[in-house]
Design an enzyme around this catalytic site. Structure first.
Site, PDB file in Angstrom:
ATOM      1  N   GLY A   1       0.826  -1.216   0.000  1.00 37.27           N
ATOM      2  CA  GLY A   1       0.000   0.000   0.000  1.00 37.27           C
ATOM      3  C   GLY A   1       0.849   1.249   0.000  1.00 37.27           C
ATOM      4  O   GLY A   1       0.409   2.310  -0.425  1.00 37.27           O
TER       5      GLY A   1
ATOM      6  N   VAL B   1       0.291  21.437  -1.592  1.00 36.80           N
ATOM      7  CA  VAL B   1      -0.872  20.598  -1.239  1.00 36.80           C
ATOM      8  C   VAL B   1      -0.782  20.069   0.191  1.00 36.80           C
ATOM      9  O   VAL B   1      -1.713  20.236   0.987  1.00 36.80           O
ATOM     10  CB  VAL B   1      -1.012  19.429  -2.240  1.00 36.80           C
ATOM     11  CG1 VAL B   1      -2.108  18.466  -1.795  1.00 36.80           C
ATOM     12  CG2 VAL B   1      -1.323  19.957  -3.640  1.00 36.80           C
TER      13      VAL B   1
ATOM     14  N   GLU C   1       5.453  30.327   3.039  1.00 37.93           N
ATOM     15  CA  GLU C   1       5.682  29.860   1.663  1.00 37.93           C
ATOM     16  C   GLU C   1       6.608  30.835   0.949  1.00 37.93           C
ATOM     17  O   GLU C   1       6.316  32.020   0.872  1.00 37.93           O
ATOM     18  CB  GLU C   1       4.341  29.738   0.920  1.00 37.93           C
ATOM     19  CG  GLU C   1       4.443  29.481  -0.573  1.00 37.93           C
ATOM     20  CD  GLU C   1       5.301  28.280  -0.932  1.00 37.93           C
ATOM     21  OE1 GLU C   1       6.331  28.471  -1.605  1.00 37.93           O
ATOM     22  OE2 GLU C   1       4.937  27.151  -0.534  1.00 37.93           O
TER      23      GLU C   1
ATOM     24  N   GLY D   1       7.826  19.439   0.046  1.00 43.08           N
ATOM     25  CA  GLY D   1       7.852  18.548  -1.108  1.00 43.08           C
ATOM     26  C   GLY D   1       8.393  17.170  -0.766  1.00 43.08           C
ATOM     27  O   GLY D   1       8.814  16.906   0.366  1.00 43.08           O
ATOM     28  N   ARG D   2       8.356  16.289  -1.772  1.00 45.66           N
ATOM     29  CA  ARG D   2       8.778  14.906  -1.570  1.00 45.66           C
ATOM     30  C   ARG D   2       9.865  14.547  -2.588  1.00 45.66           C
ATOM     31  O   ARG D   2       9.780  14.922  -3.756  1.00 45.66           O
ATOM     32  CB  ARG D   2       7.584  13.955  -1.705  1.00 45.66           C
ATOM     33  CG  ARG D   2       6.526  14.186  -0.618  1.00 45.66           C
ATOM     34  CD  ARG D   2       5.391  13.187  -0.702  1.00 45.66           C
ATOM     35  NE  ARG D   2       5.824  11.835  -0.433  1.00 45.66           N
ATOM     36  CZ  ARG D   2       5.922  11.283   0.785  1.00 45.66           C
ATOM     37  NH1 ARG D   2       5.627  12.003   1.851  1.00 45.66           N
ATOM     38  NH2 ARG D   2       6.318  10.038   0.935  1.00 45.66           N
TER      39      ARG D   2
ATOM     40  N   HIS E   1     -30.602  18.588  -9.860  1.00 45.67           N
ATOM     41  CA  HIS E   1     -30.850  19.716  -8.956  1.00 45.67           C
ATOM     42  C   HIS E   1     -31.401  19.201  -7.629  1.00 45.67           C
ATOM     43  O   HIS E   1     -32.235  18.312  -7.629  1.00 45.67           O
ATOM     44  CB  HIS E   1     -31.867  20.668  -9.596  1.00 45.67           C
ATOM     45  CG  HIS E   1     -32.230  21.829  -8.730  1.00 45.67           C
ATOM     46  ND1 HIS E   1     -31.395  22.906  -8.548  1.00 45.67           N
ATOM     47  CD2 HIS E   1     -33.343  22.074  -7.978  1.00 45.67           C
ATOM     48  CE1 HIS E   1     -31.983  23.769  -7.734  1.00 45.67           C
ATOM     49  NE2 HIS E   1     -33.160  23.284  -7.380  1.00 45.67           N
TER      50      HIS E   1
END
Length: 459
Positions: free
Chosen positions: A43, A181, A201, A265-266, A436
């Site tokens: 996994g 993300v 950031e 990040g990775r 709807h």
């Protein structure tokens, strides 16, 4: 030890994450003999320390928000506390059930699971803790790890998403380093759980890979949620003293926190696997491939996070299926990267597919865009969410990008993906009947407007 007949396979897959197990199962379905090498649990990152546990936390966060904000719906509920032991039990239960199901699927497909750390010793041989497993084809699917910055040691109250998933307390103050993300999802969770959150950031805006209009809505909503956003400022360093982390920024400011989450990040897991020695080309640790995911070494393929591009579980999954079919001689159509859907499960949710407005202008020159505000959507009003559906089309041509932001908008990505993938024009989508009241109607209304038939929309 020399390879035996029992250790010779049609396909040997190094890594049992989304890309690896998808490749294994599809190859087995196509009649190939498959060995799947995995050093940890079947996994991979997605199931155990990525998508699934993170989204379980995000759902718990949504439940907390629902309790906290219930009075606006005429329901008098109170949020007593966040019981992290209970949250973790719920999260681990979801992961455990899915893991058990995956093991059952591996058994049903008759895939041989080889437990241990594998290393490529030649183009057909993987050595796993002294045992040699040989395959006519080898698929590299070793995945990714959470990066840190030079000089920033992961220890104590400075952690990555992997340690954050095991937290047994809710920190009062959190600094999230990185507004991509993973960063904005964890910022969202911590805020819902009651933490004071600051996102740092270096780039000028959050989720910089998304359309700029989406970033603006996310930042505005985060500020309403009292999440502090420090965009366009670089990290300088961090020190720990007891239970306090002091974060220094290049503008000279410092922030004290109980936890620093590093979400920058990775990186690809390719070190020490013998790849370069066998002739596999690496670029900053990533495996370079052609559009058929071939590495350049005959019979060796690569899938998932180690291949440059979007690091998404469903990308790796699809690549795994592609490679299995390629090896079996089915000649599948190459995967188009721009058609891979992207969802950020923060509050608000972000969902997109295709080109941003800026990318579309680069590729197509003249473009048309339309933003349908969710304020005009009945279900969005019921959910008390704000945001929009933005369409990007080439001038008089098909829709080349769909960008959505608002509660539950990730659920709309299926139709959006078909629209962009099948190169639909607004006139093709406008006659389709959208149920709807659903948020899905917002997609229909946006296409009606772009086709020149706005009913509830106005410019």
């Amino acid at each position: 030890m020399p390879a035996t007949a029992e250790d010779t396979y049609d396909v040997v897959i190094l890594g049992g994450g989304s890309g690896g197990y998808a490749c294994a199962f599809r190859a087995a379905e196509l009649g190939l003999r498959v060995a799947l090498v995995e050093r940890s649990k079947l996994g991979g990152t997605c199931l155990h320390v990525g998508c699934i546990p993170t989204k379980a936390l995000l759902h718990a966060a949504e439940v907390a928000d629902s309790a906290r904000e219930s009075e606006q719906f005429g329901v008098r509920a109170t949020l007593e506390s966040i019981d992290m032991a209970g949250v973790n039990a719920y999260k681990d239960g979801v992961v455990g059930r899915l893991h058990k199901g995956l093991l059952g699927l591996a058994k049903a497909h008759r895939v041989d699971i080889v437990e241990g750390t594998g290393r490529l010793v030649d183009r057909t041989t993987v050595e796993v803790d002294g045992r040699r497993v040989t395959g006519r084809n080898v698929v590299l699917a070793t995945g990714s790890y959470p990066r840190t910055l030079p000089g920033l040691e992961i220890a104590g109250r400075i952690m990555t998403s992997e340690q954050a998933l095991q937290l047994d307390f809710v920190p009062d103050r959190v600094v999230v380093l990185g507004g991509g993300v993973i960063g904005v999802e964890f910022a969202s969770v911590f805020r819902s759980f009651g933490s004071e959150v600051t996102v740092v950031e270096a780039l000028p805006r959050l989720v910089a890979a998304e359309d700029e209009a989406v970033s603006k809505v996310l930042e505005r909503t985060f500020r309403k949620r009292k999440i502090t956003v420090r965009a366009g400022v670089k990290f300088a360093g961090a020190t720990q003293e007891g239970d306090v982390v002091t974060v220094s920024l290049e503008d000279g400011t410092t922030i004290d926190a109980d936890l620093l989450l590093v979400a920058v990040g990775r990186g690809p897991v390719t070190d020490g696997l013998g790849l370069a020695e066998v002739g596999v080309t690496l670029d900053r640790g990533f495996v370079t491939t052609d559009d058929r995911l071939r590495t350049g070494v005959d019979g060796v393929y690569a899938v998932g996070d180690i291949v440059p591009g979007l690091q998404l579980a469903h990308r790796g999954f699809q690549q795994g299926i592609f490679v299995a079919e390629e090896i079996a001689g089915l000649s599948p159509a190459p995967i188009v990267e721009t058609l891979i859907p992207r969802v950020t499960y923060s509050n608000p949710e972000i969902a997109s597919v295709g080109l941003t407005e800026a990318q579309a202008r680069e590729v197509h020159g003249e473009v048309e865009t339309y933003e349908y505000n969710l304020g005009g959507n009945g279900k969005s009003q019921i959910l008390q969410t704000q945001g929009f559906v933005k369409l990007v089309r080439s001038k008089d041509g098909p829709v080349v990008g769909v960008h959505m932001v608002g509660a539950r908008m990730g659920e709309q990505i299926g139709e959006a993906q078909l629209i962009v993938g099948w190169e639909a024009h607004p006139d093709d989508v406008a006659p389709l009947v959208h149920a709807h009241p659903t948020q899905n109607e917002a997609l229909g209304e946006a296409h009606l407007a772009l086709a020149g038939k706005p009913l509830h929309a106005h410019n």
